[in-house]
Design a protein around this motif. Structure first.
Motif, PDB file in Angstrom:
ATOM      1  N   ALA A 123     -66.071  -6.436 -41.311  1.00 18.59           N
ATOM      2  CA  ALA A 123     -66.695  -7.005 -40.114  1.00 18.59           C
ATOM      3  C   ALA A 123     -65.618  -7.700 -39.271  1.00 18.59           C
ATOM      4  CB  ALA A 123     -67.763  -8.020 -40.512  1.00 18.59           C
ATOM      5  N   ASP A 124     -65.706  -7.537 -37.940  1.00 16.29           N
ATOM      6  CA  ASP A 124     -64.790  -8.243 -37.040  1.00 16.29           C
ATOM      7  C   ASP A 124     -65.337  -9.611 -36.698  1.00 16.29           C
ATOM      8  OD1 ASP A 124     -62.873  -6.059 -36.460  1.00 16.29           O
ATOM      9  OD2 ASP A 124     -64.667  -5.078 -35.642  1.00 16.29           O
ATOM     10  N   VAL A 125     -66.661  -9.710 -36.723  1.00 18.39           N
ATOM     11  CA  VAL A 125     -67.306 -10.932 -36.277  1.00 18.39           C
ATOM     12  C   VAL A 125     -68.552 -11.157 -37.133  1.00 18.39           C
ATOM     13  CG1 VAL A 125     -68.520  -9.676 -34.462  1.00 18.39           C
ATOM     14  CG2 VAL A 125     -68.166 -12.092 -34.190  1.00 18.39           C
ATOM     15  N   ILE A 126     -68.833 -12.422 -37.471  1.00 18.00           N
ATOM     16  CA  ILE A 126     -69.996 -12.752 -38.303  1.00 18.00           C
ATOM     17  C   ILE A 126     -70.854 -13.774 -37.554  1.00 18.00           C
ATOM     18  CG2 ILE A 126     -70.803 -13.773 -40.477  1.00 18.00           C
ATOM     19  CD1 ILE A 126     -68.211 -12.843 -41.788  1.00 18.00           C
ATOM     20  N   LEU A 127     -72.136 -13.439 -37.351  1.00 15.90           N
ATOM     21  CA  LEU A 127     -73.058 -14.316 -36.636  1.00 15.90           C
ATOM     22  C   LEU A 127     -73.936 -15.074 -37.638  1.00 15.90           C
ATOM     23  CD1 LEU A 127     -72.060 -12.341 -34.494  1.00 15.90           C
ATOM     24  CD2 LEU A 127     -74.392 -12.099 -33.662  1.00 15.90           C
ATOM     25  N   VAL A 128     -74.120 -16.378 -37.429  1.00 15.85           N
ATOM     26  CA  VAL A 128     -74.950 -17.177 -38.338  1.00 15.85           C
ATOM     27  C   VAL A 128     -75.782 -18.192 -37.556  1.00 15.85           C
ATOM     28  CG1 VAL A 128     -74.973 -18.448 -40.528  1.00 15.85           C
ATOM     29  CG2 VAL A 128     -72.906 -17.214 -39.874  1.00 15.85           C
ATOM     30  N   HIS A 129     -77.050 -18.308 -37.921  1.00 15.50           N
ATOM     31  CA  HIS A 129     -77.953 -19.338 -37.405  1.00 15.50           C
ATOM     32  C   HIS A 129     -77.736 -20.591 -38.259  1.00 15.50           C
ATOM     33  CE1 HIS A 129     -82.465 -20.437 -36.487  1.00 15.50           C
ATOM     34  NE2 HIS A 129     -81.626 -21.386 -36.117  1.00 15.50           N
ATOM     35  N   GLU A 166     -64.125 -13.317 -37.349  1.00 18.91           N
ATOM     36  CA  GLU A 166     -64.420 -14.470 -36.511  1.00 18.91           C
ATOM     37  C   GLU A 166     -65.869 -14.891 -36.798  1.00 18.91           C
ATOM     38  OE1 GLU A 166     -64.676 -15.300 -31.659  1.00 18.91           O
ATOM     39  OE2 GLU A 166     -64.434 -13.271 -32.435  1.00 18.91           O
ATOM     40  N   VAL A 167     -66.130 -16.187 -36.949  1.00 14.07           N
ATOM     41  CA  VAL A 167     -67.489 -16.645 -37.234  1.00 14.07           C
ATOM     42  C   VAL A 167     -68.085 -17.267 -35.968  1.00 14.07           C
ATOM     43  CG1 VAL A 167     -68.907 -18.223 -38.604  1.00 14.07           C
ATOM     44  CG2 VAL A 167     -66.977 -17.039 -39.672  1.00 14.07           C
ATOM     45  N   LEU A 168     -69.283 -16.812 -35.569  1.00 18.51           N
ATOM     46  CA  LEU A 168     -69.965 -17.357 -34.395  1.00 18.51           C
ATOM     47  C   LEU A 168     -71.235 -18.058 -34.850  1.00 18.51           C
ATOM     48  CD1 LEU A 168     -69.789 -14.298 -31.949  1.00 18.51           C
ATOM     49  CD2 LEU A 168     -68.112 -16.130 -32.266  1.00 18.51           C
ATOM     50  N   LEU A 169     -71.390 -19.323 -34.466  1.00 18.66           N
ATOM     51  CA  LEU A 169     -72.555 -20.108 -34.897  1.00 18.66           C
ATOM     52  C   LEU A 169     -73.531 -20.308 -33.758  1.00 18.66           C
ATOM     53  CD1 LEU A 169     -70.710 -22.878 -36.932  1.00 18.66           C
ATOM     54  CD2 LEU A 169     -71.664 -20.697 -37.730  1.00 18.66           C
TER      55      LEU A 169
END
Ligand code: AMP
Ligand code: MG
Length: 349
Positions: free
Chosen positions: A317-323, A243-246
């Motif tokens: 990875a279950d989740v990927i955080l990006v700025h 899952e990608v979180l922005l």
């Protein structure tokens, strides 16, 4: 299953015998993946409907998603497109070979399945010696979408191509990593006012210098609306398994917010990944998270983005955080890909 051949080539001096073998595969209706300056492409003879349909089968790509036709010589433009406006030649002379795709009227030699049945055709000339040598040896226009399974992050190395398409295509030409790492800018010249359907390697600002009235169409279609305009506009696209979180706001807020989200997700038992510019990596090093450094500036961010998504997928990875980045220059294309990878979700900070 097909036995996929891997040919390693020096981009500075591609081996002529291997190029000839790959060109023969295109002539026989086969599929050849190759590097370009943007991402890896999966090519077939653009004048052979059966060969083109194999692209869709190999990728698992819906027939409603049209494919870009690649040229090696400007003289091919009038063969693949009809009623080509003078503006197209001006743009081609300025930006080809390079990451600008032009949407024009389709000529009869290009079968309808290349363009998902539409009467238009998207055309570009890649700025990379390997595809230029391949197309010229085959003496063909080559239909080629990105060389990944449908909806996955685009392939920017031969290893990515094999990961997605090994056993499903005939040849992979390995010419090292794709330097830009993001797809071409798509400019539709069949509209009364030129429209950018997909931001990409050529920044919008550069096009505005030549066409002050150019418009950016930033619609993000849901799957049931697909096929209307440019299915590359699908909201879910370029997606890793995670899952990608922005995150977007002022930098201090974003960093605090990302640190908190990483802690929370890790405490909940998730494997957390963070894609970050080198300059911000120090804020995340102490966290229970897999860090992938994208580089020092926007061009490096672009080059490494899809590779980073695939690498964090590989590390489960279950989740990927990006700025998210500043929306200027290449940043517009980067944010577009991030938004689609995240299916439009932006975190509240
Ligand atoms: P890919 O090369 O995999 O990034 O996919 C090619 C993308 O080009 C498609 O998803 C569409 O968004 C766009 N495209 C190709 N042909 C056309 C066309 N005739 N009209 C509008 N967009 C197109
Ligand atoms: Mg694609």
């Amino acid at each position: 299953m097909t036995n996929t051949l891997l040919f390693r080539l020096d981009p500075a001096a591609p081996d002529a015998a291997l190029i000839e073998r790959a060109a023969a595969v295109l002539h026989d209706g086969g599929l050849v993946a190759f590097p370009t300056e943007t991402v890896y492409g999966l090519g077939a003879n653009a004048t052979d409907a059966a060969a083109v349909s194999r692209i869709f089968a190999a990728k698992g790509r819906p027939a409603s998603d049209p494919v870009i036709v690649h040229l090696y010589d400007l003289a091919q433009l009038e063969q693949v497109a009809a009623n080509v406006p003078a503006l197209a030649y001006d743009l081609a002379r300025r930006f080809w070979p390079g990451p600008l795709t032009l949407v024009l009227r389709r000529a009869a030699v290009i079968p309808p399945n290349v363009s998902a049945g539409m009467d238009t055709v998207a055309v570009r000339m890649p700025n990379h010696p390997i595809p230029l040598a391949l197309f010229s040896a085959a003496a063909l226009p080559v239909a080629a979408p990105s060389a990944n399974r449908f909806a996955r992050p685009s392939a920017t190395t031969a290893a990515h191509v094999l990961e997605d398409l090994g056993g499903r295509i005939d040849v992979v030409l390995d010419g090292g990593p794709a330097p830009i790492g993001l797809e071409s800018t798509i400019l539709d010249l069949t509209k009364p006012v030129p429209e950018v359907l997909r931001p990409g390697g050529i920044p919008l600002e550069t096009l505005r210098e030549l066409m002050p009235d150019v418009r950016l169409i930033s619609r993000q279609l849901q799957p049931d609306e697909a096929g209307i305009e440019a299915p590359g506009m699908l909201l879910k696209h370029y997606s890793p398994h995670a899952e990608v979180l922005l995150f977007t706001r002022d930098t201090a807020t974003v960093i605090a917010c990302m640190q908190a989200a990483a802690q929370q997700r890790a405490e909940a038992g998730q494997r957390v990944g963070i894609l970050t510019l080198d300059a911000e990596a120090a804020y995340f090093e102490h966290l229970p998270a897999l860090l992938f450094r994208l580089g020092t500036d926007l061009p490096q961010f672009a080059t490494n983005l899809f590779r980073g998504m695939r690498e964090l997928d590989r590390q489960a990875a279950d989740v990927i955080l990006v700025h998210m980045v500043e929306p200027t220059g290449l940043g517009i294309a980067i944010n577009d890909r991030l938004l689609r990878a995240a299916e439009g979700r932006i975190m509240e900070c």
